[in-house]
Enzyme design. Structure first.
Site, mmCIF file in Angstrom:
data_model
loop_
_atom_site.group_PDB
_atom_site.id
_atom_site.type_symbol
_atom_site.label_atom_id
_atom_site.label_comp_id
_atom_site.label_asym_id
_atom_site.label_seq_id
_atom_site.Cartn_x
_atom_site.Cartn_y
_atom_site.Cartn_z
ATOM 1 C CG ASP A 388 17.663 5.623 -10.325
ATOM 2 O OD1 ASP A 388 18.113 6.758 -10.081
ATOM 3 O OD2 ASP A 388 18.323 4.585 -10.160
ATOM 4 C CD GLU A 431 15.194 2.218 -7.373
ATOM 5 O OE1 GLU A 431 16.367 2.309 -6.992
ATOM 6 O OE2 GLU A 431 14.565 1.142 -7.374
#
Length: 517
Positions: A388, A431
């Site tokens: 991420d 994310e």
């Protein structure tokens, strides 16, 4: 009077039906015209996006090689590899240098052939340094050739002092340096700008020295103290461009790919007459030179796509598009159009059910199907890479959620060139992304590092001034008896360890750090 009234009423009804049919037919033709142009505009835009992506990928390789080459020129152009290859250079009976005898202890796929005018340079000379520089680029040339695959014909470095280093390797009997190469358009075009251009230059078409046909060259000069010492170049065969325009080509008409000099490089239908002239880019099809024509300048490239639909072809397309309306008397046409819309909607819904709407990556529904499929197949060696964005909240807070969305979209785009068809890139949440690797021969550590470097090295400031993005990654390969969900959990643990160790790094699962849940 009654009969006349009935006849008149019947006559009026016939005219009304004829008028209604004509009106509906006109509306159907108008709809068909809009549909044809919209579909072809979409196909043209998709083709432009694909060509732009390929062009930028080649530019990125040239820029990477230029950066490494100029850095070596500022320090020491020699390396262990270049010295090893330099010792294998020979001067033949015609006093020409060649690298026909590749050292047996080096992988053949790593090496190109260096040919040029002899004799070998004096030790310590600038020409010796330039030859070492060319030889030291072998790994980058090899990597670029593998990743670009069939898109390019040759990748090479041409020195200003009468030599060329060509990849992939071919014997000097098939191709060797010729000083007339300095008169080729790719060389002349790349050096016409003073000072030399920092971006790659696209040449005019010319005939390949090795006899492979017409091609164009994307080149970037390498300089030392503002003096050009050579050119890095990628050759693209025009036949490859024509194949690209045909996959898939617009349904009607012909696509033309035109360079900055308004020369036609390729067309989707061989033998089709090109446009004699064209104006500026337009948002819609315009009638020009006996055809409907759409001009689309490909962003960030010197290329333009022109789509031409001749009148006869357009009328034929309109006829076949509207023939159902004539046969089914309008009602079936509407039903058909409704069915087409429903089918497209179903395809879109099916796509959205497995893909993330923002980034285009797979979603959790795809993961469920993936897990079920590989569980049935008994595949228990799947690799999981979890990653991420570092400080993604800071990106959203500083630059706004619009920039944050662009970052996520770009992350997926940067990952895709490094993946194979068997891999699945899944947006796991926010994310956070999960990459599932089926191939057991792939090193998760190497792949994670490639992803990390590709993201860290990307010019993020093109999206927003001052923007920088890095990722942290954790990876774990599934072992027999370990469920895929557990391998993913372990990769997630390794991800958090990467974050704890400073971010912008990758970590593998350590069996000693925890127990499965």
């Amino acid at each position: 009077m009654s009969r006349l009234s009935q006849a008149f009423a019947k006559y009026r009804l016939q005219w009304l039906l004829l008028g209604l049919s004509t009106l509906l037919l006109a509306l159907s033709l108008q709809h068909a015209f809009r549909q044809i142009t919209e579909l072809n505009r979409r196909d043209t835009n998709n083709m432009a996006a694909e060509l732009r992506s390929q062009f930028q990928e080649m530019e990125a390789f040239l820029e990477a090689m230029r950066g490494q080459a100029e850095e070596r020129l500022r320090s020491n152009p020699q390396s262990i590899l270049s010295r090893h290859l330099y010792q294998a250079l020979r001067v033949d009976g015609s006093k020409r240098i060649n690298l026909d005898q590749v050292p047996a202890d080096l992988p053949p796929a790593l090496i190109g052939n260096l040919t040029g005018l002899g004799p070998l340079p004096v030790p310590g000379s600038e020409r010796e340094d330039t030859i070492h520089l060319a030889l030291s680029l072998s790994p980058l040339l090899s990597t670029a050739s593998k990743l670009l695959d069939e898109e390019v014909a040759w990748i090479y470095f041409t020195g200003t002092d009468n030599f060329i280093y060509l990849y992939p390797w071919v014997p000097s009997s098939q191709f060797r340096f010729d000083a007339t190469i300095y008169r080729k358009s790719y060389w002349q075009d790349a050096l016409t700008q003073q000072p030399p251009a920092q971006r790659a230059t696209l040449s005019r078409p010319y005939q390949d020295f090795a006899g492979r046909g017409q091609m164009i060259t994307l080149s970037q000069p390498i300089t030392k103290a503002q003096k050009v010492v050579g050119l890095l170049s990628i050759d693209i065969l025009l036949t490859n461009l024509e194949r690209a325009l045909q996959q898939p080509a617009p349904q009607v008409g012909t696509l033309f790919l035109v360079n900055q000099h308004k020369q036609v490089l390729a067309r989707s239908q061989p033998g089709t007459a090109p446009p004699l002239r064209y104006g500026e880019e337009r948002d819609d099809y315009r009638w020009q030179q006996g055809a409907f024509q759409l001009v689309h300048a490909i962003p960030d490239t010197p290329l333009t796509l022109i789509h031409r639909i001749p009148l006869i072809a357009l009328l034929e397309a309109l006829f076949w598009q509207s023939v159902t309306a004539l046969v089914t008397l309008l009602c079936l046409v509407l039903a058909t159009l409704s069915s087409l819309r429903s089918r497209r909607l179903n395809q879109r819904l099916n796509y959205l059910s497995r893909h993330d709407a923002l980034t285009g990556a797979f979603n959790r529904h795809h993961f469920d199907a993936f897990e079920h499929q590989h569980a049935l197949a008994g595949n228990q060696r799947i690799g999981a890479i979890m990653f991420d964005c570092d400080h993604f909240k800071r990106v959203n807070d500083t630059f706004g959620h619009g920039v944050g969305d662009e970052v996520l979209i770009q992350l997926v785009r940067l990952c895709k060139p490094l993946l194979t068809k068997e891999n699945s890139l899944i947006r796991w949440g926010g994310e956070e992304f999960l990459l599932l690797v089926v191939d057991e021969t792939v090193s998760l550590c190497d792949l994670a590092e490639q992803l990390r470097r590709a993201i860290a090295d990307h010019p993020w400031e093109e999206i927003a001034q001052g923007l920088g993005v890095t990722v942290s990654l954790g990876h774990c390969r599934q072992r027999p008896g370990v469920k895929l969900q557990e391998a993913i959990r372990r990769a997630d643990v390794a991800l958090y360890r990467a974050k704890a160790n400073g971010r912008n790094r990758s970590e593998g699962w350590d069996d000693g750090e925890g127990q499965p849940e």
